[in-house]
Scaffold this active site. Structure first.
Site, PDB file in Angstrom:
ATOM      1  N   ASP A   1     -14.749 -18.970  27.571  1.00  0.00           N
ATOM      2  CA  ASP A   1     -13.576 -19.278  28.398  1.00  0.00           C
ATOM      3  C   ASP A   1     -13.788 -18.674  29.793  1.00  0.00           C
ATOM      4  O   ASP A   1     -14.161 -17.504  29.921  1.00  0.00           O
ATOM      5  CB  ASP A   1     -12.347 -18.651  27.707  1.00  0.00           C
TER       6      ASP A   1
ATOM      7  N   SER B   1       0.652 -20.600  26.780  1.00  0.00           N
ATOM      8  CA  SER B   1       1.472 -19.774  25.881  1.00  0.00           C
ATOM      9  C   SER B   1       2.947 -20.003  26.162  1.00  0.00           C
ATOM     10  O   SER B   1       3.346 -20.216  27.308  1.00  0.00           O
ATOM     11  CB  SER B   1       1.135 -18.286  26.060  1.00  0.00           C
TER      12      SER B   1
ATOM     13  N   GLY C   1      -1.055 -15.903  31.520  1.00  0.00           N
ATOM     14  CA  GLY C   1      -0.369 -14.640  31.292  1.00  0.00           C
ATOM     15  C   GLY C   1       1.025 -14.792  30.703  1.00  0.00           C
ATOM     16  O   GLY C   1       1.482 -15.892  30.388  1.00  0.00           O
TER      17      GLY C   1
HETATM   18  P1  13P Z   1      -2.027 -17.974  28.261  1.00  0.00           P
HETATM   19  O1  13P Z   1      -2.053 -16.728  29.091  1.00  0.00           O
HETATM   20  O2  13P Z   1      -0.842 -18.817  28.611  1.00  0.00           O
HETATM   21  O3  13P Z   1      -2.107 -17.713  26.819  1.00  0.00           O
HETATM   22  O4  13P Z   1      -3.318 -18.840  28.669  1.00  0.00           O
HETATM   23  C1  13P Z   1      -4.552 -18.608  28.079  1.00  0.00           C
HETATM   24  C2  13P Z   1      -5.663 -19.342  28.725  1.00  0.00           C
HETATM   25  O5  13P Z   1      -5.496 -20.243  29.512  1.00  0.00           O
HETATM   26  C3  13P Z   1      -7.027 -18.949  28.351  1.00  0.00           C
HETATM   27  O6  13P Z   1      -7.987 -19.630  29.082  1.00  0.00           O
HETATM   28  O1  G3H Z   2      -7.345 -17.133  30.741  1.00  0.00           O
HETATM   29  C1  G3H Z   2      -7.778 -16.398  29.888  1.00  0.00           C
HETATM   30  C2  G3H Z   2      -7.168 -15.215  29.327  1.00  0.00           C
HETATM   31  O2  G3H Z   2      -5.842 -15.333  28.954  1.00  0.00           O
HETATM   32  C3  G3H Z   2      -7.392 -14.009  30.184  1.00  0.00           C
HETATM   33  O3  G3H Z   2      -8.062 -13.215  29.318  1.00  0.00           O
HETATM   34  O4  G3H Z   2      -7.983 -10.840  29.961  1.00  0.00           O
HETATM   35  O5  G3H Z   2      -9.810 -11.779  28.533  1.00  0.00           O
HETATM   36  O6  G3H Z   2      -9.730 -12.341  30.969  1.00  0.00           O
HETATM   37  P1  G3H Z   2      -8.958 -11.950  29.747  1.00  0.00           P
HETATM   38 ZN    ZN Z   3      -7.454 -20.062  31.105  1.00  0.00          ZN
END
Ligand code: 13P
Ligand code: G3H
Ligand code: ZN
Length: 298
Positions: free
Chosen positions: A78, A208, A175
């Site tokens: 990711d 989320s 977030g």
């Molecule tokens: P959230 O912070 O809404 O869970 O998003 C997660 C995300 O996009 C990870 O790539």
């Molecule tokens: O977008 C991705 C995550 O929600 C942020 O995660 O704190 O592991 O970078 P991280």
């Molecule tokens: Zn993301």
């Protein structure tokens, strides 16, 4: 990953992609998915990899496959921040990577994405690119405001890079503190993007919902999380007919895990065996995942 995205496209559904950083999350998510007979994506950021260790993460997913042999699960990087990070994940056995060049100038984004695609192809690894900027904070990108994806450039980007999936910005945010004012979801932009690239699976980050009951539990049992706000599952579900095939969820897992632990520690102040409290947190995350799967993948 290719098969999972194909499944989602054929079924007109979206696959949930959950961020994982430890064994309990991997167990909770894969058990829920196996019991629901639903494909899933497990993903890790660079920060997650730094925390858990690359070898642990790859082998946790391998173990989950052994435990659930019929489960369709892909391991995805990711928000890969560079060619080198993507190469590291591919070399370690990830089946899919995201190269996040969304903060770069268009031509630079194309160049780094194409470089990752060329490398990934040799190993049958799929690549997710990103256009537009998603608000919120991640490891290496921090945007106060969304910069919606421009539908006029998506076809050029997809054709020139050869990406298998495209992350877009239509108003979701990363977030637990997504919005200080009424969010603007641009389904009109989604429609225009989908019309330009109808065969490219689209990805929604920042998906989320910030589960109100978990938030309430956290605050009831000594936490202090104020003004957190997510995007409702019903709004997210509306994006599926617009070609969204992957929905990224991280913050909701963190909140569920934390809520269960806070409650546990308050109610059982004399317990100190991690097996006891982590089992409770794991079970609570599993419940959340089952709900998410039924919202988007059923
Ligand atoms: P959230 O912070 O809404 O869970 O998003 C997660 C995300 O996009 C990870 O790539
Ligand atoms: O977008 C991705 C995550 O929600 C942020 O995660 O704190 O592991 O970078 P991280
Ligand atoms: Zn993301």
């Amino acid at each position: 990953m290719k098969e999972i995205l194909k499944w989602a496209t054929e079924q007109n559904r979206a696959v949930c992609a959950f961020n994982v950083t430890n064994m309990e999350l991997v167990q909770a998510i894969t058990e829920a998915a196996a019991e629901s007979n639903t494909p899933i994506i497990l993903q890790a950021t660079k920060g997650g990899i730094n925390y858990a260790g690359l070898v642990y993460l790859v082998n946790l997913v391998k173990s989950a496959r052994t435990v659930h042999p019929r489960l369709r699960v892909a391991l995805h990087l990711d928000h890969g921040d560079s060619f080198e990070t993507c190469k590291m994940a591919i070399d370690a056995g990830f089946e899919s990577v995201m190269i996040d060049g969304s903060h770069l100038a268009f031509e630079e984004n194309i160049a780094v994405t194409k470089r990752v695609v060329d490398y990934a192809r040799k190993f049958g690894v799929t690549v997710e690119g990103e256009l537009g900027q998603i608000a919120g904070i991640e490891d290496h990108v921090s945007n106060e405001r969304s910069l919606y994806t421009d539908p006029a450039v998506v076809r050029d980007y997809v054709t020139r890079t050869g990406v298998d999936a495209l992350a877009i910005s239509i108003g979701t945010a990363h977030g637990a503190f997504k919005y200080t004012s009424e969010p603007q979801f641009r389904f009109d932009i989604l429609e225009q993007i989908h019309a330009q690239i109808p065969n490219t699976p689209l990805v929604l980050h920042g998906a989320s919902s910030v589960t109100p009951s978990d938030l309430a539990t956290i605050n009831k049992f000594g936490g202090k999380i104020e003004n957190a706000r997510g995007v409702s599952e019903s709004v997210l579900a509306k994006s599926i007919p617009g070609g969204v095939r992957k929905i990224n969820i991280d913050s909701d897992l963190r909140l569920a895990f934390t809520a269960a632990l806070r409650q546990y520690f308050t109610e059982k102040p004399d317990h100190f065996d991690p097996r006891q409290y982590l089992a409770v947190a794991r079970a609570h995350v599993k419940e959340l995942v089952k709900r998410k799967l039924s919202s988007f993948s059923a």
